[in-house]
Scaffold this motif. Sequence first.
Motif, PDB file in Angstrom:
ATOM      1  N   GLY A 183      -1.319  -6.104   8.550  1.00 28.87           N
ATOM      2  CA  GLY A 183      -2.142  -5.719   7.422  1.00 28.87           C
ATOM      3  C   GLY A 183      -1.397  -5.012   6.324  1.00 28.87           C
ATOM      4  N   TYR A 184      -2.161  -4.486   5.388  1.00 26.06           N
ATOM      5  CA  TYR A 184      -1.606  -3.868   4.199  1.00 26.06           C
ATOM      6  C   TYR A 184      -1.501  -2.369   4.398  1.00 26.06           C
ATOM      7  CZ  TYR A 184      -2.256  -8.110   1.432  1.00 26.06           C
ATOM      8  OH  TYR A 184      -2.177  -9.371   0.932  1.00 26.06           O
ATOM      9  N   GLY A 185      -0.775  -1.911   5.395  1.00 23.46           N
ATOM     10  CA  GLY A 185      -0.633  -0.479   5.622  1.00 23.46           C
ATOM     11  C   GLY A 185       0.103   0.190   4.496  1.00 23.46           C
ATOM     12  N   TYR A 186      -0.279   1.411   4.181  1.00 28.10           N
ATOM     13  CA  TYR A 186       0.365   2.157   3.098  1.00 28.10           C
ATOM     14  C   TYR A 186       1.842   2.308   3.377  1.00 28.10           C
ATOM     15  CZ  TYR A 186       0.703   6.016  -0.298  1.00 28.10           C
ATOM     16  OH  TYR A 186       1.021   6.831  -1.334  1.00 28.10           O
ATOM     17  N   ALA A 219      -0.110  -2.909  -2.609  1.00 29.54           N
ATOM     18  CA  ALA A 219      -1.125  -2.032  -2.021  1.00 29.54           C
ATOM     19  C   ALA A 219      -0.544  -0.679  -1.634  1.00 29.54           C
ATOM     20  CB  ALA A 219      -1.743  -2.701  -0.792  1.00 29.54           C
ATOM     21  N   ILE A 220       0.762  -0.619  -1.403  1.00 32.14           N
ATOM     22  CA  ILE A 220       1.410   0.631  -1.000  1.00 32.14           C
ATOM     23  C   ILE A 220       1.717   1.517  -2.191  1.00 32.14           C
ATOM     24  CG2 ILE A 220       3.449   1.646   0.104  1.00 32.14           C
ATOM     25  CD1 ILE A 220       3.718  -1.007   1.644  1.00 32.14           C
ATOM     26  N   THR A 221       2.297   0.929  -3.251  1.00 29.17           N
ATOM     27  CA  THR A 221       2.831   1.757  -4.343  1.00 29.17           C
ATOM     28  C   THR A 221       2.449   1.281  -5.732  1.00 29.17           C
ATOM     29  OG1 THR A 221       4.882   0.461  -4.478  1.00 29.17           O
ATOM     30  CG2 THR A 221       4.862   2.342  -2.961  1.00 29.17           C
ATOM     31  N   SER A 222       1.616   0.265  -5.852  1.00 25.88           N
ATOM     32  CA  SER A 222       1.258  -0.318  -7.144  1.00 25.88           C
ATOM     33  C   SER A 222       2.436  -0.984  -7.844  1.00 25.88           C
ATOM     34  CB  SER A 222       0.639   0.735  -8.088  1.00 25.88           C
ATOM     35  OG  SER A 222      -0.545   1.251  -7.540  1.00 25.88           O
ATOM     36  N   LEU A 270      10.559  -2.499  -2.967  1.00 24.06           N
ATOM     37  CA  LEU A 270      10.579  -2.224  -1.537  1.00 24.06           C
ATOM     38  C   LEU A 270      10.355  -0.744  -1.296  1.00 24.06           C
ATOM     39  CD1 LEU A 270      13.688  -4.395  -0.734  1.00 24.06           C
ATOM     40  CD2 LEU A 270      11.362  -4.904  -0.034  1.00 24.06           C
ATOM     41  N   ALA A 271       9.536  -0.429  -0.335  1.00 21.96           N
ATOM     42  CA  ALA A 271       9.270   0.955   0.031  1.00 21.96           C
ATOM     43  C   ALA A 271       9.361   1.060   1.543  1.00 21.96           C
ATOM     44  CB  ALA A 271       7.882   1.389  -0.455  1.00 21.96           C
ATOM     45  N   ILE A 311      -0.030  14.710  -6.325  1.00 20.10           N
ATOM     46  CA  ILE A 311      -0.901  13.842  -5.531  1.00 20.10           C
ATOM     47  C   ILE A 311      -1.639  12.841  -6.411  1.00 20.10           C
ATOM     48  CG2 ILE A 311      -2.925  13.776  -4.026  1.00 20.10           C
ATOM     49  CD1 ILE A 311      -2.005  16.562  -2.983  1.00 20.10           C
ATOM     50  N   LEU A 312      -2.326  13.332  -7.444  1.00 16.85           N
ATOM     51  CA  LEU A 312      -3.207  12.463  -8.215  1.00 16.85           C
ATOM     52  C   LEU A 312      -2.461  11.483  -9.108  1.00 16.85           C
ATOM     53  CD1 LEU A 312      -5.967  15.054  -9.159  1.00 16.85           C
ATOM     54  CD2 LEU A 312      -6.123  13.206  -7.487  1.00 16.85           C
ATOM     55  N   MET A 313      -1.219  11.800  -9.463  1.00 21.85           N
ATOM     56  CA  MET A 313      -0.470  10.913 -10.354  1.00 21.85           C
ATOM     57  C   MET A 313       0.389   9.886  -9.614  1.00 21.85           C
ATOM     58  SD  MET A 313      -1.545  11.989 -13.208  1.00 21.85           S
ATOM     59  CE  MET A 313      -2.427  13.439 -13.762  1.00 21.85           C
ATOM     60  N   THR A 314       0.457   9.971  -8.295  1.00 28.04           N
ATOM     61  CA  THR A 314       1.353   9.070  -7.561  1.00 28.04           C
ATOM     62  C   THR A 314       0.644   8.192  -6.537  1.00 28.04           C
ATOM     63  OG1 THR A 314       1.838  10.718  -5.844  1.00 28.04           O
ATOM     64  CG2 THR A 314       3.265  10.717  -7.798  1.00 28.04           C
ATOM     65  N   ARG A 315      -0.638   8.372  -6.327  1.00 28.07           N
ATOM     66  CA  ARG A 315      -1.358   7.571  -5.349  1.00 28.07           C
ATOM     67  C   ARG A 315      -1.967   6.329  -6.004  1.00 28.07           C
ATOM     68  NH1 ARG A 315       1.333  11.348  -3.055  1.00 28.07           N
ATOM     69  NH2 ARG A 315       0.405  12.528  -1.345  1.00 28.07           N
ATOM     70  N   THR A 316      -2.196   5.306  -5.205  1.00 30.60           N
ATOM     71  CA  THR A 316      -2.837   4.095  -5.713  1.00 30.60           C
ATOM     72  C   THR A 316      -4.335   4.334  -5.865  1.00 30.60           C
ATOM     73  OG1 THR A 316      -3.339   3.177  -3.534  1.00 30.60           O
ATOM     74  CG2 THR A 316      -1.139   2.716  -4.450  1.00 30.60           C
TER      75      THR A 316
END
Length: 550
Positions: free
Chosen positions: A41-44, A170-173, A177-178, A309-314
Amino acid sequence: MSNYPQGFGSYQSYGGYGGFQVSFNMPQMSSGPPPPPMGGGYGYSGYGGGYQQSGYNNFGGFNSGFNCHAVQQMSGGYPMGNQPPPQPPQPPMSYTHQPFVQHQMEMNMQRHLYQQMGYQAPKKPKPPADDGEEAQEEEEEEDTSGKTIDDDIKDKMKKFYVDELMRRYAITSTFELANGVVCPMMKYPPEDMVVTFYKEERDTDLAGEDWDPEADCEYLNVAMKGPGTTESIITHIVATRCNAQRQKLKEMFITMYGRDLIKEIKSELSGDYKDAILACFVSPAEFDARCIKKAIYGLGTDEQSLIEILMTRTNAQIKETKGVYGRVAKPDKPPTDKMLDDDIRGDTSGDFKRLLVSAAQGNRTELDRHKVENAVEEIVNANGDGTGMFEVNYTKLAHEGKAKRDAKILFEAGEDRWGTDEESFNRIFAVRDFYQLREIYKQYVRIAQADIRHAIDSETSGNYRKGLYAVAQSVMNRPKFFAERLLKSMKGLGTDEETLIRIIASRSEIDMVQIKAEFLELTKKTLYRYIQEDTSFNFKKILCALVGEN
């Protein structure tokens, strides 16, 4: 389904490609356990289907350790064809993390997958010799064992590649690679402490067996039983099991012993070490919610934590955090979707408040699958023939005309006027997707002859400036943003232990490999060594275990 790390339980080998069951096993990375097979799946965290980006030793002809510029590292050749293919369309180098290394990695991944599926992989010619000399022809035995790649197989490869890009998005917009350092333990390695314990105490060899939460809980109980605590056991288990596995440990422990594992840890441990261990046992969405609550409800306001937090999350991650925030912040009241917005409005002010509220909506424009599919193109060789390999045409991800318009608006809102039109900055920074923002930033340089961060520095101030900068840096290179934050938490007098715990606990399964590379570039020291020199005792041990040696 959570939009945060969901690595455990999502590891399936690729199936459905012409009836082949394909697993993509890559060499072991230099920091942390080896990556699992691709699939799922699309895990973070990206463990649902990814491959590690750091620590390969000459896989595919180059070393991708990220300690020098990508061009210097690519000692290998081109991925296919008789002539070097044209360079793929790429965002500006300053706006993406090592694009040429990533491109080479992806070509090798596709070739390897073709081979795993039993097809003849596109050839990779030898690179040109140094000093401009003609390349030396080296005899290479032609591989005729595989089947020829037809259009149907190419379509399946394209689908696989698009699936992988959407997983990363889905992980980082972004499509970069992450890779995390902490990976799920799928099977017990022979050297694991639980294996040793079971051999000595249960006369059972768990080496090579599937991970068993019951066995882990037995060993955790031993660590906390009787006088004193064996912290090394707790450190080992926490740092070598992913967050999803730790959630299972909490469930299993109370089932086995009738005692709450978290309460046991709180009673046995103390100080920063206890805080770090407890942070690792909180699900990621709830951990973000707790950090936001502490930033708002504590003495004063921790604006930097809110920005981080708020500026870096999807979008999906922010919405999941909002979904649990009410229960975390105000457990005695019925939760609502507006609780986070209301708390931000009540504790901040001005343009900074509006920027945070915009980010907290989790409503930034996103790329859809159709647009990504349209941007993924087959690479052709010098003769115009398709190679069976695919890449992203980044020019198709952004609208150049709209980017020029927005860049002009930003220029006129800041550097080209007396005062600053903060509303225009807020609207564009909060609404546009990352690839559109990259194009806007590129067009801004052409108009203003300066980086967008220059406008932020010169035209804004205070926490509003920091918030805009966080968006810009996250768009350009998110791992560098976190590396800068980690450095600031340890540099100078004193150590900001809360920031260290928050970033390491939340990024250890997501992009810690890339953060470490950026940290090394910034400081010329590894993050591991910096932590060793700046912290002490068990707190140092758990942090070092979570980031891993380079």
